[in-house]
Design a protein around this motif. Structure first.
Motif, PDB file in Angstrom:
ATOM      1  N   UNK A  49      28.899  38.418  84.805  1.00 40.22           N
ATOM      2  CA  UNK A  49      29.454  38.168  86.139  1.00 40.22           C
ATOM      3  C   UNK A  49      29.352  36.688  86.462  1.00 40.22           C
ATOM      4  N   UNK A  50      28.177  36.115  86.252  1.00 41.09           N
ATOM      5  CA  UNK A  50      27.944  34.699  86.518  1.00 41.09           C
ATOM      6  C   UNK A  50      26.937  34.203  85.489  1.00 41.09           C
ATOM      7  N   UNK A  51      27.186  33.027  84.937  1.00 35.79           N
ATOM      8  CA  UNK A  51      26.274  32.474  83.940  1.00 35.79           C
ATOM      9  C   UNK A  51      26.912  32.324  82.569  1.00 35.79           C
ATOM     10  N   UNK A  52      28.216  32.044  82.529  1.00 35.80           N
ATOM     11  CA  UNK A  52      28.898  31.896  81.242  1.00 35.80           C
ATOM     12  C   UNK A  52      28.346  30.720  80.440  1.00 35.80           C
ATOM     13  N   UNK A  53      27.995  29.629  81.114  1.00 37.01           N
ATOM     14  CA  UNK A  53      27.469  28.479  80.376  1.00 37.01           C
ATOM     15  C   UNK A  53      26.060  28.748  79.858  1.00 37.01           C
ATOM     16  N   UNK A  54      25.249  29.451  80.630  1.00 37.67           N
ATOM     17  CA  UNK A  54      23.888  29.759  80.186  1.00 37.67           C
ATOM     18  C   UNK A  54      23.896  30.715  78.997  1.00 37.67           C
ATOM     19  N   UNK A  55      24.789  31.713  79.029  1.00 41.47           N
ATOM     20  CA  UNK A  55      24.836  32.659  77.903  1.00 41.47           C
ATOM     21  C   UNK A  55      25.410  31.984  76.658  1.00 41.47           C
ATOM     22  N   UNK A  56      26.423  31.135  76.827  1.00 42.71           N
ATOM     23  CA  UNK A  56      26.952  30.390  75.675  1.00 42.71           C
ATOM     24  C   UNK A  56      25.879  29.473  75.105  1.00 42.71           C
ATOM     25  N   UNK A  57      25.088  28.858  75.972  1.00 43.12           N
ATOM     26  CA  UNK A  57      24.009  27.980  75.514  1.00 43.12           C
ATOM     27  C   UNK A  57      22.960  28.767  74.734  1.00 43.12           C
TER      28      UNK A  57
END
Length: 416
Positions: free
Chosen positions: A211-219
């Motif tokens: 839902x939110x946090x695409x950059x954190x999960x990609x990182x």
């Protein structure tokens, strides 16, 4: 590597109960450096000193300076050394409830599988920006921890509901109200048998969604690859670098607010010519009060002190494509691009975005100040929209969703 369970319990780092309200902080990306510095000024334990560590360096230091990541790691280590943060002695799940305006949402804090992210079992709906991925990767690598949780959602499930309710029947470890009025409550689930049931219940789901946090999960995926490439880690269920910090909420408890648009100019058109062009695709009705749309294909517009209701004409059919039929796409395809010449929402400096938490007053202020020429309000994207786009393997236009309430940083951190 065999398939890892979708989520696992983990040994979280948490504040002592007496310090939790001082440690817990807003997410790193909702405050600028000056706001974070002011918020943490009299609070040495604020997690902003980790997540926004530039506030401990000279004013004007770039948030992406190497010294910032080093300072973040130092401040995180100091919180542990001082006993402000302590690690649970056994793997736990954590149940996290937020209450905003009397409305509650309750999720499970877990260590999610990078493998599931890479294989699209954890589905995405946004593109990521390389600079932001780089930032979150370096931050996590220097800390050797994931701190800001990735906000995941899943189609609500009675079995998971029952397991969560069982945990919530116990005494919470934290229960406090933040300065913004949002109540945060956390329970710790340390029982191995109960936790195995939670693991199995989530593992029975075909998919979950970012839902939110695409950059954190990609990182997190990049951190995992770095561990493997540098020969520092192993690919098994117990290796913590194979996982990332997440909170999973059922879709029927989620709240998405509108994400509105403001534009600097009318693309060289006069007010009269602009309204004439609008009339080709929209029914236009002046409004006496701010226009907050409550149905699809309907938009509000604020121009030169007047609100208008814009309704896309009936003869313009809805596209079959789940992304193209979003209101944010319809506004772009029938107004922003053809009339105002805004083709690239990511790069065009003439457009900006205003989260629905700021209300219609936030839009009016941007226009009345002269900074912007026109504002557009719209219905919020729905969870069904989000899941349909992700299930179709597509991505939404930029700034399509604004989730509230925001998760607090520092309540639980996952080391690796």
């Amino acid at each position: 590597m065999s398939q890892l369970a979708l989520v696992q319990p983990f040994q979280g780092w948490r504040p002592l109960r007496e310090h939790v309200s001082r440690v817990a902080a807003p997410p790193y990306d909702v405050l600028n450096s000056d706001e974070a510095r002011a918020m943490a000024e009299d609070n040495p334990y604020s997690f902003l000193r980790v997540s926004k560590a530039e506030i401990n360096l000279p004013v004007g230091t770039s948030p992406y300076d190497a010294a910032v990541y080093q300072k973040a790691a130092e401040n995180f280590a100091a919180l542990k050394q001082q006993g402000i943060l302590v690690q649970d002695p056994q793997p736990c799940y954590y149940v996290y409830r937020l209450i905003m305006d009397g409305r509650a949402q309750t999720g499970v804090v877990a260590a999610a599988s990078v493998q599931a992210y890479d294989s699209d079992r954890i589905k995405k709906h946004e593109f990521t920006r390389p600079d932001k991925e780089n930032d979150r990767t370096e931050f996590a690598w220097q800390l050797k921890a994931h701190s800001g949780p990735v906000f995941l959602t899943y189609r609500h499930n009675v079995r998971i509901d029952n397991l969560v309710n069982k945990v919530c029947a116990g005494e919470p470890i934290y229960d406090f109200t933040a300065p913004d009025g949002i109540q945060h409550t956390l329970w710790v689930s340390a029982d191995a048998a109960d936790n195995q049931q939670i693991t199995e219940a989530f593992d029975a789901l075909a998919h979950v969604y970012v839902a939110d946090g695409h950059h954190r999960s990609a990182a997190a995926s990049r951190v995992h690859r770095r561990f493997v490439e540098e020969g520092l880690g192993r690919d098994d269920e117990e290796a913590p670098h194979n996982r990332f910090l997440s909170v999973l909420f059922p879709d029927n408890q989620m709240r998405i607010l509108d994400y509105n648009r403001v534009v600097k100019d009318l693309g060289g058109l006069s007010r009269a010519a602009f309204l004439e062009r609008l009339g080709e695709a929209f029914e236009i009705t002046p409004q006496r009060v701010p226009c907050t749309p409550n149905q699809r294909r309907t938009f509000g517009m604020y121009l030169e002190g007047v609100w208008y209701k814009l309704v896309l004409k009936a003869e313009i059919a809805d596209p079959e494509d789940p992304t193209k039929r979003l209101d944010v796409s319809l506004l772009s395809d029938h107004l922003l691009a053809p009339i105002l010449g805004i083709e690239d929402l990511r790069r065009d400096a003439r457009i900006d975005f205003v989260g629905g938490i700021r209300g219609m007053a936030g839009l009016m202020a941007r226009v009345d100040s002269g900074e912007m020429a026109v504002a557009f309000s719209m219905c919020a994207t729905t969870m069904d929209d989000l899941m349909a786009v992700a299930d179709d393997g597509q991505v939404m236009p930029p700034k399509s969703t604004w989730f509230e309430p925001k998760l607090r940083d520092g309540l639980v951190t996952q080391g690796f």
